[in-house]
Design a protein around this motif. Sequence first.
Motif, PDB file in Angstrom:
ATOM      1  N   GLN A  99       3.793   3.529   4.314  1.00 52.04           N
ATOM      2  CA  GLN A  99       2.481   2.875   4.455  1.00 52.04           C
ATOM      3  C   GLN A  99       1.776   3.298   5.741  1.00 52.04           C
ATOM      4  O   GLN A  99       0.571   3.558   5.736  1.00 52.04           O
ATOM      5  N   LEU A 142       2.575  -0.546  -3.193  1.00 53.29           N
ATOM      6  CA  LEU A 142       1.184  -0.059  -3.210  1.00 53.29           C
ATOM      7  C   LEU A 142       0.392  -0.717  -4.346  1.00 53.29           C
ATOM      8  O   LEU A 142      -0.767  -1.086  -4.176  1.00 53.29           O
ATOM      9  N   ASP A 157      -0.948  -4.194  -3.470  1.00 55.07           N
ATOM     10  CA  ASP A 157      -1.846  -4.339  -2.323  1.00 55.07           C
ATOM     11  C   ASP A 157      -2.914  -5.398  -2.635  1.00 55.07           C
ATOM     12  O   ASP A 157      -3.601  -5.304  -3.667  1.00 55.07           O
TER      13      ASP A 157
END
Length: 326
Positions: free
Chosen positions: A240, A22, A25
């Motif tokens: 996700q 994350l 990203d």
Amino acid sequence: DAKVVLITGCSSGIGLSLAVRLASDPQKAFKVYATMRNLSKKERLLESVKGLHKDTLDILQMDVTSQQSILEATARIVEKRIDILVCNAGVGLMGPLEVQSLESMRKILEVNLLGTIQTIQAFLPDMKARGKGHILVTGSTGGLHGLPFNEVYCASKFAVEGACESLAILLQHFNIHVSLIECGPVNTDFLANLQKAEVGDVCQNLDKQTLALYEKYLQHCDSVFQNSAQDTEDIVKVFQDAIQSPNPAFRYFTSDVVPPLTKLKVTEPDGSRMTKRTTPIFFRAMLEMSDTHSLKFLRGSTKRTSSNPRRNFINLVAPITTRKVE
Ligand code: NAD
């Protein structure tokens, strides 16, 4: 605005992988607070992000069994809000029930059950006040069906299911989603970190039959982890999906079929097949475990053998349930 995510248990395993993913990203869609009980274990996480994510990752100390520690971590969240809470910290406990100390059983329940609930409690009032939020919890197939020699671990994970299901019903009125990510065996430090009764040690006073069954179960367990455990990356993808969904489901399975033992509870609710016919799965010796059908049985196959899930289930169950119970 980046979504603010807080994850518990990030020094290793699923929590670490999710935090890295994350925080990496490319759109910088997330600000990640990766929390861990012991900050001296942060090197692994730092090495994994290679120092590239100073603006998207913060590491905080948080022991989920300590309210004080949760409050201190909460106070250090710059944005003063959490959009996505991931309750992931957890430990295992394996061995014959009669050798488990009250202290070790309490510890498992304190981390897995009360730790999860206490973490949710800390962030719930703010999510309710803002009328949005997503709570994700790392669940286990051991929270959906029993596993011999894992009674207290399963009890803790079953309890988490009950808490989350109850919350999910209520929290839809506050636009807060609750999702359980149900994992089968995953390649992490989980096996190394779990408290395991050693055969030659605490089991000295154990009756011979339990000991023999435990030895077979340990072989089964090694075999399952060696041959059919998923990688953390597979689990992270499911997280996700859940995080990105505008309308997240309550339960996600990390392989593409519902684990057959979980299905058995629905298709045969009296539980007799669940208890009696599973013996050949859990207690067969290692060599016999080379049968890939039974290896895949516990977590469900990663590849469908038929596009019809019902057919697939029968394929998986048939070779096992027709075997003679030892
Ligand atoms: P892991 O042992 O690598 O990670 C668990 C993490 O929880 C560790 O970083 C540990 O330090 C942390 N932790 C333990 N006690 C804590 C506490 N009091 N406060 C804060 N953190 C604490 O194993 P994992 O497989 O990544 O486990 C993550 C979750 O996945 C657990 O909830 C586990 O029950 C669940 N799970 C794992 C498997 C598997 O086979 N690995 C299967 C099903 C579910």
